[in-house]
Design an enzyme around this catalytic site. Structure first.
Site, PDB file in Angstrom:
ATOM      1  CG  ASP A 191      -8.155  -2.941  -2.980  1.00 55.86           C
ATOM      2  OD1 ASP A 191      -9.362  -2.719  -2.831  1.00 55.86           O
ATOM      3  OD2 ASP A 191      -7.314  -2.045  -3.155  1.00 55.86           O
ATOM      4  CG  HIS A 230      -1.963   1.054   1.211  1.00 52.00           C
ATOM      5  ND1 HIS A 230      -1.758   2.303   1.751  1.00 52.00           N
ATOM      6  CD2 HIS A 230      -3.219   1.060   0.691  1.00 52.00           C
ATOM      7  CE1 HIS A 230      -2.852   3.032   1.580  1.00 52.00           C
ATOM      8  NE2 HIS A 230      -3.742   2.311   0.940  1.00 52.00           N
TER       9      HIS A 230
END
Length: 457
Positions: free
Chosen positions: A394, A335
């Site tokens: 995700d 991320h």
């Protein structure tokens, strides 16, 4: 040339030549970015975002600073109005309630609602959960789109025409508009998908009316499924997903877009559509679709899903651009901000495991946990990432949506259904605190030159 539906999107040789000209005359030399200390992506060389504003809406924590001033990566934390989102989720789930509406109230108005306040807020959202008469027939059904995000954006722009106070940016009116859009988004997204599905594949066209007594998560399943049936765990998992996707700091691309566009003084519908356009991008809201497709590829090429060595060998091929889409990316891992862990993935994972047991998909869930562990080790070893790498939200959300039977076309729109709560909060914050239109600087590096008369070129 006559424009027909057949050639409307055809790229001619002339267009290709113009594109090549644009490419050759717009390429900026890479060393210039370093020379002028340009923070590309509004991030420094360490990946830390450039400070462009202040907010009280949410906070992302991924590191801590010791007494010497040195920064160290830590397990990620996400706070909504100062409240740990994991504690927030634990609170409403322990009371066997849905939490997205409460999260929306907290984000927009800055405090946890009392029971009477929450009940009235949910009642208002239920009253707003409708769209203008004949809107489905005249707007949504007229020209269905295969891209539901674009259909959603078109519908939002059309709602401007139905609002007698569309351009009024006084705070009470903006709050009203935001609450209406929050309530309308599930209808616009689901109806757009149903229209696309029917126009493309045929079959029956079943449009359910929303129920004002149901939560946002329940209404999504109610509207989408032909029989409108769902289990409590299915609705609970979707609700938690909406809470976790509702907000993520002012610097994420779509929320920053909200601030930028709002600062111009434009209307709520234009601001929301701008943010939808940002979220649609595969680098932002479409990431979980890539995760799902990657796992379909892994399942095809890895025979024993419990063999960690076989999994590692295939992930190594993906990492070295020899497998899947050959980008070298293991989607769902890492991320831009978080380092050791993503709190959203941490909070979501347990619900995904529960649903996998209910759906008889535990084997796939265990494959995901194996990939998560092995991929983190491989990436850390191969890329020497300074801040660590872990699974992001995700990584699990796509699998969760697939277990819910949600069509892939709705994955990103569901993200939008959640994130409009955050966009609304940031629009309100920008309107209250806005002093200037947001206008960062760009340095021109084109040398000056003389104009040449047309006959001399």
């Amino acid at each position: 040339m006559e424009i027909t539906e057949k050639n409307f999107s055809f790229v001619t040789q002339d267009i290709k030549e113009l594109a090549n000209k644009a490419r050759s005359n717009n390429k900026i030399s890479e060393p210039l970015y370093e020379k002028y200390q340009v923070k590309r992506g509004l991030r420094d060389l360490n990946g830390k975002g450039v400070l462009t504003g202040l907010t009280e809406i949410s906070e992302i924590v991924s590191s801590y600073t010791d007494e010497s001033g040195k920064s160290h990566p830590c397990d990620g934390k996400l706070y909504y109005r100062g409240i740990d989102v994991e504690n927030f989720i634990a609170g409403f789930t322990q009371e066997k309630r849905f939490g997205f509406e409460e999260a929306t109230y907290l984000l927009m108005f800055g405090e946890l609602p009392s029971k009477p306040q929450l009940d009235r807020f949910k009642e208002m959202l239920g009253e707003y959960r409708q769209i203008p008469p004949n809107f489905v027939r005249d707007i949504i059904m007229k020209k269905p789109s295969k891209d539901i995000m674009n259909a959603l954006a078109r519908s939002v722009l059309m709602l401007y025409s139905y609002d007698n106070k569309a351009d009024d940016i006084s705070l009470p009116n903006v709050v009203r508009q935001c609450m209406q859009l929050i309530s309308e988004f599930p209808l616009l997204a689901v109806y757009s998908y149903i229209a696309y599905k029917q126009s493309t594949f045929g079959g029956s066209l079943i449009i359910h009316e929303p129920r004002p007594d149901l939560s946002t998560a329940e209404n999504i399943l109610w509207l989408l499924r032909t029989d409108s049936k769902y289990t409590k765990l299915e609705a609970q998992l979707l609700d938690v997903s909406l809470v976790l996707h509702a907000e993520h700091g002012g610097g994420n691309n779509s929320t920053f877009t909200t601030h930028v566009v709002t600062s111009s003084g434009t209307d709520t519908y234009s601001a929301v559509v701008s943010s939808l356009g940002s979220l649609k991008g595969p680098k932002h809201g479409g990431a979980n679709i890539k995760v799902v497709k990657m796992f379909e590829d892994i399942k095809e090429h890895v025979e024993d899903w419990n063999d960690e060595e076989e999994i590692a060998e295939y992930l190594d091929l993906i990492l070295h651009k020899k497998a899947f889409d050959k980008t070298g990316l293991i989607y769902g891992m890492g991320h831009a901000v978080y380092s050791l862990s993503d709190p959203r993935a941490r909070a979501f994972k347990g619900y995904v495991e529960k649903l996998s047991k209910q759906k008889g998909m535990e084997e796939e869930y265990h494959l995901m946990t194996n990939v998560e562990k092995i991929a983190a080790e491989l990436i850390a070893k191969e890329r020497k990432i300074y801040k660590g790498v872990s699974a992001n939200v995700d990584f699990y959300s796509g699998f969760a949506y697939r277990m819910l039977g949600l069509p892939m076309e709705l994955y990103t729109p569901i993200f939008a259904i959640a994130r409009i709560s955050g966009w609304s909060a940031h629009r309100i914050e920008e309107l209250i605190n806005c002093g200037k239109i947001i206008r960062p600087a760009y340095m021109n590096v084109q040398e000056r030159r003389d104009y040449i008369p047309l006959e001399d070129r």
